[in-house]
Enzyme design. Structure first.
Site, PDB file in Angstrom:
ATOM      1  N   ARG A   1      54.694 -11.436 -22.292  1.00 26.77           N
ATOM      2  CA  ARG A   1      54.972 -10.200 -21.555  1.00 26.77           C
ATOM      3  C   ARG A   1      54.945 -10.520 -20.063  1.00 26.77           C
ATOM      4  NH1 ARG A   1      51.129  -7.037 -19.486  1.00 26.77           N
ATOM      5  NH2 ARG A   1      49.529  -7.414 -21.065  1.00 26.77           N
TER       6      ARG A   1
ATOM      7  N   HIS B   1      51.609  -4.246 -19.011  1.00 26.78           N
ATOM      8  CA  HIS B   1      51.500  -3.670 -20.356  1.00 26.78           C
ATOM      9  C   HIS B   1      52.241  -2.336 -20.405  1.00 26.78           C
ATOM     10  CE1 HIS B   1      49.848  -2.534 -24.206  1.00 26.78           C
ATOM     11  NE2 HIS B   1      49.391  -1.418 -23.681  1.00 26.78           N
TER      12      HIS B   1
ATOM     13  N   TYR C   1      43.992  -9.465 -14.391  1.00 27.93           N
ATOM     14  CA  TYR C   1      43.448 -10.246 -15.502  1.00 27.93           C
ATOM     15  C   TYR C   1      44.217 -11.525 -15.825  1.00 27.93           C
ATOM     16  CZ  TYR C   1      46.979  -7.382 -17.953  1.00 27.93           C
ATOM     17  OH  TYR C   1      48.131  -6.737 -18.316  1.00 27.93           O
TER      18      TYR C   1
END
Length: 364
Positions: A260, A264, A273
C-alpha cells in the site's frame, strides 16, 4: 515478509519475463495492453477520489495506490457468472465488473449505502467491517454448490466466488471461520488476500510468524503465494484457482504480496509508522511501470497510445469531479426503505416520528 518464501512471478520489477514451470500466462499483447489501460485509469480514479475527499466532496476514501496489478489481474480472471465480495479498497475489481466510477463515489459521499446493482455486476458492495464478508462469500458459494452450479462442466454455468481482503483480516475470527466452512464443504470460493504489508499501522510480521499462505494447509486447502505487483502472475494464479472452484475441487487461498503505497484511508498518516525508505523500495516495484516497460520493449505500446490514454485519464478525472458534485443528497425518509424486507412496527413508528419532525421544519 519472509523474503526467502517462493512466490509466483511471471514479470519482474524490471519488466522482464520470468520463466515459471507451473504457471504460464495465456494473455496476448492486446489483453496485456488492456490490462495496462485498466491500471492507468484506476490509478487516475484513485488520485481523483483522494483529491475530492481532500476538497470536502467525499467523507472518506480508501486508496488503492500500488495494488492495481493484484486487483486488475484477479478481477479480469472472473467469468461473467462468477461473484465477488470485496472490502473497501477494491475499486479496481469494481472497475473490472463494470461499475461506473461515479457509482463508487456515491458510497463515500454518503448518498447511498449500496452504490450499484449487486446482481447486475455480480459484485457485492463495499464492506467496511473487516473480514465479515468472507462468511457471506462462503455462504453464497455453498448456495451455488447446492443449486448445482458447480462441477457440471457447462461453460457459462459453473460458478465460483472470490472473497477479497487484506493481511489484517487474516487475524479476524470471521475469516478463519470462513476457511473452516469452505474447506469442510469444498465450497467453490477463492480467498484472495492482498498482503499490502500494513494492517493500518501494524506490519504483517507482528500478526504472523510465517507467511500468511501457510495457513491454507492448516485448513486443508491449497495456497498460492504470488507477486501482487505482477499483473500477469496475479491473473494466471486466479484463473487456475477459479477453474478449480468451478469444477468442484474446492477453495484456494491466494496471498498476493503487494504494498500500500498510499495511506490506509484519507484519515490516516502513514509517516507516523513507516519510513520513506521502505516506501521508496516499493516504488521501484510499481506494478504499472513494470508492465509499461515490458510493453514498450515489445513495441506493443507507443507514444500515440500513451497520449490517447492520457486523454482518456483526463476525461475520466473531469467527469468524476463534475458528476460527484452533482450527486443529489438523499431524502431523510429514504433511510427506512430497505432496512427490512417487510413491514416492522417499530420502524414504522420511527418513520412517523421523523415525518412529524420534518413537517415542523426542525430538520433540513
Amino acid at each position: 515478509m519472509d523474503q526467502f518464501e517462493p512466490l509466483v512471478q511471471l514479470l519482474d520489477s524490471n519488466g522482464s519475463i520470468v520463466e515459471n514451470s507451473q504457471y504460464q500466462s495465456t494473455l496476448d499483447d492486446a489483453a496485456l495492453l488492456g490490462f495496462y489501460r485498466d491500471m492507468v485509469l484506476i490509478r487516475q480514479l484513485d488520485v481523483q477520489a483522494t483529491a475530492l475527499q481532500r476538497q470536502g466532496e467525499l467523507g472518506l476514501w480508501a486508496p488503492l495506490l500500488g495494488q492495481e496489478a493484484a486487483q486488475i489481474g484477479s478481477g479480469r480472471a472472473l467469468e461473467r457468472q462468477d461473484y465477488a465480495f470485496t472490502t473497501y479498497r477494491e475499486h479496481g475489481v469494481a472497475w473490472c465488473r463494470g461499475v461506473d466510477p461515479v457509482d463508487m463515489l456515491r458510497f463515500w459521499r454518503g448518498t447511498l449505502h449500496q452504490s450499484w446493482d449487486a446482481n447486475l455486476h455480480r459484485l457485492y458492495g463495499y464492506q467496511i467491517i473487516i473480514g465479515a464478508h468472507t462468511l457471506h462469500a462462503t455462504g453464497y458459494a455453498m448456495g451455488a454448490q447446492h443449486a448445482g452450479r458447480v462441477g457440471s462442466g457447462e461453460a457459462g454455468r459453473d460458478q465460483a466466488v472470490v472473497a477479497y481482503f487484506g493481511d489484517g483480516a487474516m487475524s479476524e475470527g470471521d475469516v478463519n471461520e470462513a476457511f473452516v466452512f469452505a474447506a469442510a464443504y469444498q465450497a467453490p470460493v477463492v480467498f484472495f488476500c492482498q498482503n499490502n504489508q500494513w494492517a493500518i499501522s501494524e506490519p504483517t510480521q507482528r500478526q504472523s510468524r510465517v507467511p500468511l499462505v501457510h495457513r491454507a494447509a492448516g485448513f486443508g486447502m491449497p495456497g498460492v503465494r504470488v507477486d501482487g505487483n505482477d499483473v500477469m502472475a496475479c491473473h494466471a494464479v486466479t484463473v487456475e484457482a477459479l477453474n478449480r472452484a468451478r469444477s468442484g475441487q474446492g477453495p484456494t487461498l491466494i496471498e498476493a504480496v503487494t504494498y500500500r503505497m498510499g495511506a490506509h484511508t484519507t484519515s490516516d498518516d502513514p509517516t507516523k509508522y513507516r519510513s520513506e525508505d521502505e516506501v521508496e523500495v516499493w516504488r521501484g516495484r510499481d506494478p504499472i511501470n513494470r508492465l509499461r516497460v515490458y510493453l514498450r520493449a515489445k513495441g506493443v505500446l507507443d507514444d500515440l497510445q500513451e497520449s490517447e490514454l492520457s486523454r482518456a485519464a483526463k476525461s475520466l478525472a473531469d467527469r468524476m469531479r463534475e458528476e460527484c458534485r452533482e450527486l443529489p443528497d438523499p431524502q431523510p425518509l429514504s433511510m427506512f426503505d430497505h432496512v427490512y424486507v417487510g413491514s416492522d412496527p417499530r420502524l414504522e413508528e420511527q418513520r412517523r416520528e421523523l415525518t412529524a419532525i420534518l413537517s415542523e421544519g426542525s430538520v433540513n
